[in-house]
Design a protein around this motif. Structure first.
Motif, short mmCIF file in Angstrom:
data_model
loop_
_atom_site.label_atom_id
_atom_site.label_comp_id
_atom_site.label_asym_id
_atom_site.label_seq_id
_atom_site.Cartn_x
_atom_site.Cartn_y
_atom_site.Cartn_z
N LYS A 163 0.82 -1.20 0.00
CA LYS A 163 0.00 0.00 0.00
C LYS A 163 0.86 1.26 0.00
O LYS A 163 0.36 2.35 0.18
CB LYS A 163 -0.93 0.01 1.22
CG LYS A 163 -1.93 -1.12 1.22
CD LYS A 163 -2.82 -1.05 2.45
CE LYS A 163 -3.82 -2.19 2.44
NZ LYS A 163 -4.70 -2.13 3.62
N GLY A 164 2.19 1.08 -0.13
CA GLY A 164 3.09 2.22 -0.18
C GLY A 164 3.57 2.73 1.16
O GLY A 164 4.25 3.75 1.23
N LYS A 177 13.57 -1.39 -6.00
CA LYS A 177 12.46 -0.70 -6.65
C LYS A 177 12.44 0.79 -6.31
O LYS A 177 11.97 1.62 -7.08
CB LYS A 177 11.15 -1.36 -6.21
CG LYS A 177 9.96 -1.02 -7.03
CD LYS A 177 8.78 -1.87 -6.58
CE LYS A 177 7.54 -1.54 -7.35
NZ LYS A 177 6.39 -2.32 -6.91
N LEU A 178 13.02 1.13 -5.15
CA LEU A 178 13.09 2.53 -4.71
C LEU A 178 14.38 3.22 -5.13
O LEU A 178 14.67 4.32 -4.69
CB LEU A 178 12.94 2.60 -3.18
CG LEU A 178 11.61 2.09 -2.62
CD1 LEU A 178 11.62 2.16 -1.10
CD2 LEU A 178 10.44 2.88 -3.18
N ALA A 213 13.94 -8.44 1.42
CA ALA A 213 13.57 -7.04 1.21
C ALA A 213 14.37 -6.35 0.11
O ALA A 213 14.05 -5.22 -0.26
CB ALA A 213 13.73 -6.26 2.51
N VAL A 214 15.39 -7.02 -0.42
CA VAL A 214 16.24 -6.40 -1.45
C VAL A 214 15.42 -5.91 -2.65
O VAL A 214 15.63 -4.78 -3.11
CB VAL A 214 17.38 -7.35 -1.86
CG1 VAL A 214 18.14 -6.82 -3.07
CG2 VAL A 214 18.34 -7.56 -0.68
N LYS A 238 7.43 2.51 1.46
CA LYS A 238 7.99 3.52 0.55
C LYS A 238 7.88 4.92 1.18
O LYS A 238 8.84 5.70 1.13
CB LYS A 238 7.25 3.46 -0.78
CG LYS A 238 7.71 4.48 -1.80
CD LYS A 238 6.92 4.35 -3.09
CE LYS A 238 7.36 5.37 -4.10
NZ LYS A 238 6.62 5.22 -5.38
N LYS A 239 6.74 5.22 1.77
CA LYS A 239 6.56 6.54 2.40
C LYS A 239 7.50 6.72 3.58
O LYS A 239 8.07 7.81 3.77
CB LYS A 239 5.11 6.72 2.84
CG LYS A 239 4.16 6.89 1.69
CD LYS A 239 2.71 6.94 2.16
CE LYS A 239 1.78 6.96 0.95
NZ LYS A 239 0.37 6.83 1.34
N LEU A 240 7.68 5.68 4.39
CA LEU A 240 8.59 5.77 5.53
C LEU A 240 10.03 5.99 5.06
O LEU A 240 10.75 6.85 5.59
CB LEU A 240 8.49 4.51 6.39
CG LEU A 240 7.23 4.39 7.24
CD1 LEU A 240 7.06 2.97 7.78
CD2 LEU A 240 7.25 5.40 8.39
N ILE A 241 10.47 5.23 4.05
CA ILE A 241 11.83 5.38 3.51
C ILE A 241 12.02 6.79 2.95
O ILE A 241 13.01 7.46 3.23
CB ILE A 241 12.11 4.33 2.41
CG1 ILE A 241 12.11 2.93 2.99
CG2 ILE A 241 13.39 4.64 1.65
CD1 ILE A 241 13.41 2.42 3.52
#
Length: 137
Positions: A85-86, A121-122, A115-116, A89-92
Protein backbone atom coordinates in the motif's frame (compact mmCIF):
# COMPACT_ATOMS: atom_id res chain seq x y z
CA UNK A 1 -10.17 12.63 11.79
CA UNK A 2 -11.46 9.58 9.91
CA UNK A 3 -9.37 8.40 6.98
CA UNK A 4 -6.26 10.22 8.20
CA UNK A 5 -2.87 8.73 7.31
CA UNK A 6 0.30 10.16 8.74
CA UNK A 7 3.92 9.64 9.58
CA UNK A 8 4.91 10.90 12.99
CA UNK A 9 7.90 10.65 15.32
CA UNK A 10 7.81 7.44 17.33
CA UNK A 11 7.46 7.67 21.11
CA UNK A 12 7.81 5.21 23.99
CA UNK A 13 4.06 4.57 24.10
CA UNK A 14 4.30 3.20 20.52
CA UNK A 15 6.87 0.53 21.42
CA UNK A 16 4.47 -2.32 22.30
CA UNK A 17 2.85 -2.07 18.85
CA UNK A 18 6.23 -1.58 17.17
CA UNK A 19 7.50 -4.70 18.93
CA UNK A 20 4.47 -6.65 17.72
CA UNK A 21 5.05 -5.51 14.14
CA UNK A 22 8.74 -6.47 14.22
CA UNK A 23 7.99 -9.83 15.86
CA UNK A 24 5.43 -10.59 13.16
CA UNK A 25 8.19 -10.73 10.53
CA UNK A 26 10.22 -13.97 10.43
CA UNK A 27 13.90 -13.55 11.41
CA UNK A 28 13.46 -9.87 12.29
CA UNK A 29 13.28 -10.09 16.10
CA UNK A 30 16.34 -11.43 17.93
CA UNK A 31 15.94 -13.57 21.04
CA UNK A 32 18.42 -11.47 23.03
CA UNK A 33 16.28 -8.34 22.57
CA UNK A 34 13.77 -7.12 25.12
CA UNK A 35 11.65 -4.02 25.68
CA UNK A 36 14.76 -2.18 26.87
CA UNK A 37 16.43 -2.87 23.53
CA UNK A 38 13.65 -1.12 21.63
CA UNK A 39 13.65 1.77 24.07
CA UNK A 40 17.42 2.19 23.64
CA UNK A 41 17.06 2.04 19.83
CA UNK A 42 14.38 4.73 19.97
CA UNK A 43 16.39 7.05 22.21
CA UNK A 44 19.61 6.64 20.25
CA UNK A 45 17.90 7.53 16.97
CA UNK A 46 17.13 11.05 18.13
CA UNK A 47 14.02 12.03 16.23
CA UNK A 48 14.61 9.73 13.23
CA UNK A 49 12.34 6.87 14.25
CA UNK A 50 8.82 7.09 12.90
CA UNK A 51 5.52 5.27 12.83
CA UNK A 52 2.96 5.27 10.05
CA UNK A 53 -0.61 5.59 11.29
CA UNK A 54 -3.86 5.05 9.47
CA UNK A 55 -7.07 5.97 11.27
CA UNK A 56 -5.14 6.05 14.56
CA UNK A 57 -3.66 2.55 14.14
CA UNK A 58 0.09 2.03 13.73
CA UNK A 59 0.73 -0.06 10.62
CA UNK A 60 4.46 0.45 10.10
CA UNK A 61 7.63 1.75 11.69
CA UNK A 62 11.20 2.73 10.88
CA UNK A 63 14.32 3.20 13.02
CA UNK A 64 16.87 5.49 11.34
CA UNK A 65 20.06 7.25 12.38
CA UNK A 66 22.11 10.21 11.16
CA UNK A 67 25.86 9.80 11.62
CA UNK A 68 26.66 13.01 9.75
CA UNK A 69 28.57 11.51 6.85
CA UNK A 70 26.13 8.63 6.49
CA UNK A 71 22.56 7.73 7.34
CA UNK A 72 21.45 4.32 8.44
CA UNK A 73 18.16 2.45 8.51
CA UNK A 74 18.31 -0.31 11.10
CA UNK A 75 14.70 -1.51 10.90
CA UNK A 76 11.65 -0.90 8.78
CA UNK A 77 8.59 -3.03 9.31
CA UNK A 78 5.00 -3.03 8.08
CA UNK A 79 2.24 -5.37 9.18
CA UNK A 80 1.81 -8.07 6.55
CA UNK A 81 -1.87 -7.16 6.12
CA UNK A 82 -0.87 -3.56 5.29
CA UNK A 83 1.88 -4.32 2.76
CA UNK A 84 1.79 -3.24 -0.89
CA UNK A 85 0.00 0.00 0.00
CA UNK A 86 3.09 2.22 -0.18
CA UNK A 87 3.63 2.48 3.58
CA UNK A 88 7.23 1.27 3.52
CA UNK A 89 7.99 3.52 0.55
CA UNK A 90 6.56 6.54 2.40
CA UNK A 91 8.59 5.77 5.53
CA UNK A 92 11.83 5.38 3.51
CA UNK A 93 11.18 8.58 1.52
CA UNK A 94 10.44 10.48 4.72
CA UNK A 95 13.79 9.46 6.21
CA UNK A 96 15.64 10.08 2.92
CA UNK A 97 14.22 13.61 2.73
CA UNK A 98 15.31 14.42 6.29
CA UNK A 99 18.81 13.00 5.78
CA UNK A 100 19.15 14.84 2.45
CA UNK A 101 18.18 18.11 4.14
CA UNK A 102 20.88 17.37 6.74
CA UNK A 103 23.43 17.08 3.89
CA UNK A 104 23.87 13.39 4.50
CA UNK A 105 25.62 11.99 1.42
CA UNK A 106 24.74 8.32 1.72
CA UNK A 107 22.18 6.10 3.40
CA UNK A 108 22.63 2.42 4.19
CA UNK A 109 19.96 -0.08 5.19
CA UNK A 110 20.26 -3.24 7.24
CA UNK A 111 17.78 -5.41 5.32
CA UNK A 112 16.68 -8.98 5.11
CA UNK A 113 17.50 -10.61 1.80
CA UNK A 114 13.78 -10.86 1.06
CA UNK A 115 13.57 -7.04 1.21
CA UNK A 116 16.24 -6.40 -1.45
CA UNK A 117 13.70 -6.17 -4.33
CA UNK A 118 11.72 -3.58 -2.32
CA UNK A 119 14.80 -1.39 -1.88
CA UNK A 120 15.91 -1.79 -5.50
CA UNK A 121 12.46 -0.70 -6.65
CA UNK A 122 13.09 2.53 -4.71
CA UNK A 123 16.40 3.16 -6.51
CA UNK A 124 18.73 1.58 -3.97
CA UNK A 125 21.67 -0.51 -5.09
CA UNK A 126 24.10 -2.93 -3.54
CA UNK A 127 27.33 -1.20 -2.48
CA UNK A 128 30.85 -2.22 -3.33
CA UNK A 129 31.34 -3.30 0.26
CA UNK A 130 30.91 -6.36 2.39
CA UNK A 131 28.87 -6.25 5.56
CA UNK A 132 30.73 -7.86 8.43
CA UNK A 133 29.35 -8.69 11.83
CA UNK A 134 30.47 -9.97 15.18
CA UNK A 135 27.96 -11.33 17.65
CA UNK A 136 28.44 -9.90 21.11
CA UNK A 137 25.50 -11.63 22.82
Amino acid sequence: MEGENMIRVMNEEDLPVVKHIIQSIPYFWHECWDDGTLNKALKSSGSLSFVYEEDGCILGCIFAYDFGFRGYIAKIAVYESARFKGIGKKLIKHVEDILRSNNCELIIADALESAVPFYKKLGWEEPNAILLRKKLL
